[in-house]
Design a protein around this motif. Structure first.
Motif, short mmCIF file in Angstrom:
data_model
loop_
_atom_site.label_atom_id
_atom_site.label_comp_id
_atom_site.label_asym_id
_atom_site.label_seq_id
_atom_site.Cartn_x
_atom_site.Cartn_y
_atom_site.Cartn_z
N LYS A 32 0.84 -1.20 0.00
CA LYS A 32 0.00 0.00 0.00
C LYS A 32 0.88 1.25 0.00
N CYS A 33 0.48 2.26 -0.80
CA CYS A 33 1.28 3.48 -0.94
C CYS A 33 0.35 4.69 -1.03
N ALA A 34 0.87 5.88 -0.69
CA ALA A 34 0.12 7.12 -0.77
C ALA A 34 0.61 7.97 -1.94
N ILE A 35 -0.35 8.44 -2.74
CA ILE A 35 -0.09 9.29 -3.90
C ILE A 35 -0.78 10.63 -3.67
N LEU A 36 -0.12 11.72 -4.10
CA LEU A 36 -0.72 13.05 -3.98
C LEU A 36 -1.12 13.56 -5.36
N PRO A 37 -2.43 13.57 -5.67
CA PRO A 37 -2.87 14.01 -7.00
C PRO A 37 -2.82 15.52 -7.21
N GLY A 38 -2.58 16.30 -6.14
CA GLY A 38 -2.44 17.74 -6.30
C GLY A 38 -3.71 18.53 -6.14
N ASN A 39 -4.76 17.90 -5.63
CA ASN A 39 -6.05 18.59 -5.46
C ASN A 39 -6.50 18.63 -4.00
N GLY A 40 -5.53 18.54 -3.09
CA GLY A 40 -5.87 18.58 -1.67
C GLY A 40 -6.37 17.26 -1.13
N GLU B 38 -4.46 9.75 -2.38
CA GLU B 38 -4.95 8.49 -2.94
C GLU B 38 -4.08 7.34 -2.44
N LEU B 39 -4.71 6.27 -2.00
CA LEU B 39 -4.00 5.06 -1.61
C LEU B 39 -4.05 4.06 -2.76
N LYS B 40 -2.90 3.56 -3.15
CA LYS B 40 -2.82 2.63 -4.27
C LYS B 40 -1.94 1.44 -3.91
N HIS C 252 0.82 14.37 16.30
CA HIS C 252 -0.19 13.45 15.79
C HIS C 252 0.48 12.34 14.99
N ARG C 253 0.03 11.10 15.21
CA ARG C 253 0.50 9.94 14.48
C ARG C 253 -0.69 9.26 13.79
N PHE C 254 -0.48 8.84 12.55
CA PHE C 254 -1.51 8.15 11.78
C PHE C 254 -0.92 6.90 11.15
N THR C 255 -1.76 5.91 10.91
CA THR C 255 -1.34 4.77 10.11
C THR C 255 -1.52 5.13 8.64
N LEU C 256 -0.91 4.33 7.75
CA LEU C 256 -0.91 4.67 6.33
C LEU C 256 -2.32 4.75 5.75
N ASP C 257 -3.23 3.92 6.24
CA ASP C 257 -4.60 3.95 5.70
C ASP C 257 -5.33 5.24 6.04
N LYS C 258 -4.76 6.04 6.95
CA LYS C 258 -5.34 7.33 7.31
C LYS C 258 -4.44 8.49 6.88
N ALA C 259 -3.66 8.24 5.83
CA ALA C 259 -2.74 9.28 5.34
C ALA C 259 -3.48 10.54 4.91
N GLY C 260 -4.69 10.40 4.39
CA GLY C 260 -5.48 11.56 4.00
C GLY C 260 -5.74 12.49 5.17
N GLU C 261 -6.07 11.92 6.32
CA GLU C 261 -6.28 12.73 7.53
C GLU C 261 -4.97 13.40 7.96
N ALA C 262 -3.87 12.66 7.82
CA ALA C 262 -2.57 13.20 8.22
C ALA C 262 -2.20 14.43 7.40
N ALA D 244 -4.21 16.36 5.63
CA ALA D 244 -5.19 17.43 5.84
C ALA D 244 -4.87 18.19 7.12
N LEU D 245 -4.49 17.47 8.17
CA LEU D 245 -4.14 18.13 9.43
C LEU D 245 -2.90 18.99 9.25
N MET D 246 -1.88 18.44 8.59
CA MET D 246 -0.66 19.21 8.36
C MET D 246 -0.96 20.46 7.54
N ALA D 247 -1.84 20.34 6.57
CA ALA D 247 -2.20 21.50 5.74
C ALA D 247 -2.92 22.58 6.53
N SER D 248 -3.60 22.20 7.61
CA SER D 248 -4.35 23.17 8.42
C SER D 248 -3.41 24.08 9.20
N GLY D 249 -2.19 23.62 9.47
CA GLY D 249 -1.25 24.41 10.25
C GLY D 249 -1.53 24.39 11.75
#
Length: 351
Positions: free
Chosen positions: A2-10, A13-15, A320-330, A332-337
């Motif tokens: 499992k891997c995390a991809i950033l499509p550039g739209n905020g 994606e997990l693939k 904050h710590r997240f598992t890979l399946d919750k990378a989207g939350e991770a 988003a939180l970092m983006a919030s500052g």
């Protein structure tokens, strides 16, 4: 895997990817911790920049702050072996240009062979990662994988900048911008003996986090009175050293104007602008401004040795710590500052 991809739209994606096989001079690393950098948010999470040193290539695995354990080595590896704990210096350079020979792969001049992990080649937001042996730094047993992940970029970047301006027990230090890089600056300044550490920050949540670390003597709300406030806290003289981690025009000017005569200032925060008057702000007071970008690999090795010697742990700044399946939350939180450092963790690093 499992891997995390950033499509550039905020979004994230997990693939599923195949586990790569190491070639000559390469190692396969089982990732244990992969932290998120502000540059990921600035350049990838919200938009793709397809060219230049921070040009993310769509479809590649994200993450340039990885740390893990070697699962397999390819032919030709000469130093590292299976089960070694390693940090990945996040730019793989050509190895032949002048900058690479100095250890500054970040500044590699080869358009063909310079490839940053998580930007132009697959990174560490994955269960396994392929890396070149020459890009590895041994992680001491005294440090955790989450300690090492932060050295891969943030702490390495800060250490380089602080070495340029010099920090010692004579110094009062101003740090503007108290996100993860600003907090790392405070932790290292304190370890290097700074006599007084003052911070400024605009976001209330980050002010609270900074105060809770007990690294700062004073934490000020960013505003137009900061220069006067800093001078009041330093007997009217200003600080000997100033570190900007904000990339904010006004904060950078605060660093310049709050530094005393002969003061040294380093800019670490990426992007933004800076408006100042050269004669009254710099020339007449004999001040020096340094720019600093990431670090070299031998200094990164030096840093991990000193972290172990000093008994300090960068993972303390992870809020904050997240598992890979919750990378989207991770992300988003970092983006919030509204956080400190955010980590995606695996196996024993999950707490």
């Amino acid at each position: 895997m499992k891997c995390a991809i950033l499509p550039g739209n905020g979004t994230v994606e997990l693939k599923e990817f195949d586990i790569p096989v190491p070639g000559h001079g390469e190692v396969l690393i089982k990732i244990k911790s992969s932290t998120i950098c502000g540059s990921d948010i600035r350049c990838i999470y919200h938009e793709h920049l397809g060219k230049g040193p921070e040009g993310y290539q769509p479809g590649l695995i994200a993450g340039h702050e990885p740390c893990g354990q070697i699962a397999e080595t390819g032919l030709g590896c000469r130093r590292f072996k299976k089960n070694d704990r390693v940090i990945i210096y996040h730019i793989s350079g050509c190895g032949l240009c002048n900058d690479c020979r100095r250890g500054y792969m970040i500044s590699c001049t080869s358009e063909k062979y310079r490839r940053a992990y998580g930007w132009q080649r697959d990174g560490g937001m994955a269960e396994f990662m392929l890396a070149e042996e020459k890009d590895l730094v041994l992680l001491p047993d005294e440090l955790s994988y989450s300690d090492g992940a932060q050295v891969a970029c943030g702490f390495g970047t800060v250490y380089e900048g602080l070495e340029k301006i010099g920090i010692c027990g004579n110094d009062a230090v101003l740090i503007t911008g108290l996100g993860p890089v600003g907090l790392a600056s405070a932790m290292l300044c304190k370890a290097m003996g700074a006599q007084k550490i003052i911070g400024t920050e605009a976001i209330d949540e980050r002010i609270k986090i900074a105060e809770e670390t007990a690294l700062f003597d004073s934490v000020l709300k960013a505003g137009p009175d900061n220069v006067e406030q800093v001078r009041a806290l330093t007997g009217g003289m200003g600080v000997e050293r100033a570190v900007d981690c904000s990339a904010n025009n006004k904060a950078r000017l605060t660093c310049i104007q709050a530094a005393r005569k002969w003061g040294k200032i380093v800019f670490l925060g990426e992007g933004g602008t800076c408006d100042f008057q050269p004669s009254p702000d710099i020339i007449h007071d004999q001040k020096t401004i340094y720019g600093s970008w990431v670090t070299n690999i031998w200094r990164m090795e030096e840093l991990v040795e000193r972290l172990a010697r000093w008994g300090i742990h960068p993972e303390r700044l992870i809020t904050h710590r997240f598992t890979l399946d919750k990378a989207g939350e991770a992300y988003a939180l970092m983006a919030s500052g509204k956080c400190g450092k955010v980590a995606v963790v695996f196996d024993e690093e999950i707490k």
